[in-house]
Scaffold this active site. Structure first.
Site, PDB file in Angstrom:
ATOM      1  N   CYS A   1      58.327  31.061 -73.196  1.00 11.63           N
ATOM      2  CA  CYS A   1      58.442  30.301 -74.441  1.00 11.63           C
ATOM      3  C   CYS A   1      59.656  29.380 -74.431  1.00 11.63           C
ATOM      4  CB  CYS A   1      58.503  31.245 -75.634  1.00 11.63           C
ATOM      5  SG  CYS A   1      58.653  30.405 -77.219  1.00 11.63           S
TER       6      CYS A   1
ATOM      7  N   CYS B   1      56.751  27.063 -75.329  1.00 13.64           N
ATOM      8  CA  CYS B   1      56.811  26.563 -76.696  1.00 13.64           C
ATOM      9  C   CYS B   1      57.925  25.558 -76.959  1.00 13.64           C
ATOM     10  CB  CYS B   1      56.992  27.726 -77.682  1.00 13.64           C
ATOM     11  SG  CYS B   1      56.203  29.265 -77.236  1.00 13.64           S
TER      12      CYS B   1
ATOM     13  N   LYS C   1      57.890  22.257 -74.744  1.00 10.08           N
ATOM     14  CA  LYS C   1      56.634  21.566 -75.068  1.00 10.08           C
ATOM     15  C   LYS C   1      56.733  20.871 -76.418  1.00 10.08           C
ATOM     16  CE  LYS C   1      53.342  24.177 -76.397  1.00 10.08           C
ATOM     17  NZ  LYS C   1      52.372  25.293 -76.343  1.00 10.08           N
TER      18      LYS C   1
ATOM     19  N   TYR D   1      44.519  25.345 -75.327  1.00  5.28           N
ATOM     20  CA  TYR D   1      45.573  24.661 -76.085  1.00  5.28           C
ATOM     21  C   TYR D   1      46.635  24.065 -75.171  1.00  5.28           C
ATOM     22  CZ  TYR D   1      48.650  28.777 -75.678  1.00  5.28           C
ATOM     23  OH  TYR D   1      49.445  29.792 -75.197  1.00  5.28           O
TER      24      TYR D   1
ATOM     25  N   GLU E   1      47.283  20.130 -75.350  1.00  7.67           N
ATOM     26  CA  GLU E   1      48.607  19.696 -75.792  1.00  7.67           C
ATOM     27  C   GLU E   1      49.243  18.738 -74.786  1.00  7.67           C
ATOM     28  OE1 GLU E   1      50.118  23.453 -78.507  1.00  7.67           O
ATOM     29  OE2 GLU E   1      50.337  23.560 -76.335  1.00  7.67           O
TER      30      GLU E   1
ATOM     31  N   HIS F   1      52.631  16.647-105.333  1.00  4.50           N
ATOM     32  CA  HIS F   1      52.045  15.317-105.163  1.00  4.50           C
ATOM     33  C   HIS F   1      53.140  14.275-104.926  1.00  4.50           C
ATOM     34  CE1 HIS F   1      48.974  12.270-105.667  1.00  4.50           C
ATOM     35  NE2 HIS F   1      49.800  11.596-106.482  1.00  4.50           N
TER      36      HIS F   1
ATOM     37  N   GLU G   1      48.677  19.426-100.669  1.00  2.00           N
ATOM     38  CA  GLU G   1      48.084  19.672-101.987  1.00  2.00           C
ATOM     39  C   GLU G   1      46.560  19.715-101.932  1.00  2.00           C
ATOM     40  OE1 GLU G   1      48.277  16.559-104.994  1.00  2.00           O
ATOM     41  OE2 GLU G   1      48.814  15.110-103.428  1.00  2.00           O
TER      42      GLU G   1
END
Length: 471
Positions: free
Chosen positions: A50, A55, A58, A193, A197, A455, A460
């Site tokens: 990682c 992670c 990356k 993934y 990625e 908003h 939302e």
């Protein structure tokens, strides 16, 4: 709390310095246990995949790749002039500096907690025995042996490249961060993934990226609609995606690497990244000698307490080939520490739940998801109601980008409980993390409907969708 046993050198010996191993070692030492950890620091360094080749770097490269489109999009907001040029060497150097800093942080945390850290390859010699292959001061091979009441295997996973003609010419995700020179033409093989990625990242950095996947659509295991949507967006952004395209062979030529696909199609590349899966990192660990049961891919088989068939030996994280996510390894590590040495003062012993684990995929645009896909929800619950919204984000009304956002809720009709939440769009992981708490707490669609949205935000939309998709 379990008391130390003087007949052993350590109460806990952790093999592997990745996220799960470091967490277990630190927390056990803080409980008063005598703890050691072995990791070959000359390779990746503390923090495991990682921190070193996963992670963290990356995500840093993903940030870098987004700047190219941001410079282009800024013109719609009044910013003028040419965009800066990209310097691959600068990115690599700055990433390396940050990773080295993190390696030091991990080392300080371990030693500050009282953990004995060995820069060595560890293997099992028995139910309580560990052998360390070290280097002496003069560079000659060294050897040490220790005993521990409990042993925790947390060695993670490693990239797997299948055997085929020309496999020696490919690189893996371990190599991509320091590739030299920058590949103007990059072929990415795989549809998971990691492959998706890196296809997005290098496309954003300026490479001509061709992604080859032998399946019918990338990101198998994710919601089908999310898969098709993000694939279309990646293609729109410039990734040349080929589905049902297996590789026959790879040959080195004067013009680069010649990749031949099933069906005869040829692709030329400066580098070929193979991201077709990872396997448990268990080579030469002595598992067979001790009799630790392994699965078909070499994974360490554990029970619900992360205990192997050898009672003194435990395993967590990717080496068990369950859920290959860093936060999962951290959670599993804490369960082991709590059951062996007791929970922290004033805390209850932890349990690990695998339902509603959120995850993100840092494609461009990114994916955030938690809970069940629509197909899995229908299999599990039968009657489900789906809510869906697709739109152009406010930012892109001026940016000139054609990127679109997709949001989706899957609701068990009978109970009104939201059992799946999925998003493709900017900052999807950041948005979905908060909603993961709601799903874990059992929130219903009525609770979503009664929540006031912020908003104007994309998030939302998850609390304003009212009309279900007609089946």
């Amino acid at each position: 709390m379990t008391t130390s046993t003087a007949s052993f050198d350590f109460d806990l010996f952790v093999i592997g310095g990745g996220s799960g191993g470091v967490r277990a070692a630190r927390m056990a030492a803080q409980r008063g246990a005598r703890v050691a950890l072995a990791e070959v620091l000359g390779t990746d360094g503390l923090g495991g995949t990682c921190v070193n080749v996963g992670c963290i770097p990356k995500k840093l490269y993903s940030y870098a790749a987004h700047y190219a489109e941001s410079f282009e999009e800024s013109h719609g907001f009044g910013w003028e002039g040419e965009k800066p040029t990209f310097n691959w060497a600068t990115l690599k150097a700055n990433r390396s500096k940050e990773i080295t800093r993190l390696n030091g942080v991990y080392g300080n945390l371990l030693r500050g907690s009282g953990v004995t850290v060995f820069d060595a390859f560890a293997s099992l010699t028995g139910a309580h025995g560990i052998a360390l292959a070290t280097l002496n001061a003069d560079g000659s091979p060294g050897h040490q042996e220790f005993t521990a009441k409990h042993i925790l295997i947390a060695t993670g996973g490693t990239p797997h490249v299948p055997h085929f003609m020309g496999h020696e010419h490919v690189i893996t995700s371990d190599d991509i961060f320091d590739l030299e020179p920058f590949p103007k033409r990059l072929v990415v093989v795989g549809g998971g993934y990691i492959a998706s990625e890196f296809a997005s990242i290098f496309n954003g950095l300026g490479a001509k990226v061709t992604q080859l996947y032998r399946g019918e659509q990338i990101l198998r295991g994710f919601d089908d609609e999310i898969r098709h949507f993000v694939a279309a967006e990646m293609i729109k952004a410039g990734v040349d995606l080929h589905l049902n395209a297996g590789v026959v062979d790879i040959r080195k030529t004067g013009d680069g690497l010649r990749v031949e696909c099933e069906g005869g199609a040829l692709v030329m590349a400066d580098a070929v990244l193979y991201a077709t899966g990872r396997v448990p990192n268990v080579k030469d660990m002595g598992l067979e000698t001790v009799g630790v049961v392994q699965g078909a891919k070499g994974e360490v088989v554990v029970n619900e307490r992360y205990q192997t068939n050898v009672p003194s030996i435990f395993a967590v994280g990717d080496v068990t080939n369950r859920v290959q996510l860093t936060p999962v390894a951290l959670g599993e590590a804490m369960v082991v520490v709590d059951q062996l040495f007791g929970p922290a003062a004033g805390k209850a012993a932890r349990n690990m739940g695998y339902e509603f684990i959120p995850t993100a995929v840092f494609t461009h645009p990114s994916i955030g998801t938690v809970g069940l896909s629509e197909a899995d929800a229908r299999k599990q619950y039968g009657d489900v109601t789906v809510f869906r919204s697709e739109f152009k984000a406010l930012k892109h009304t001026l940016s000139g980008s054609t990127e679109r956002t997709l949001m989706k809720l899957v609701v068990e009709t009978k109970t009104d409980r939201v059992v799946g939440l999925h998003m493709v769009g900017a900052e999807a992981g950041e948005i979905v993390q908060g909603f993961a708490v709601a799903l874990k707490a059992g929130a219903t669609k009525a609770v979503f409907d009664s929540t006031i949205g912020i908003h104007p935000t994309a998030a939302e939309e998850f609390v304003t969708m009212r009309d279900p998709v007609k089946v």
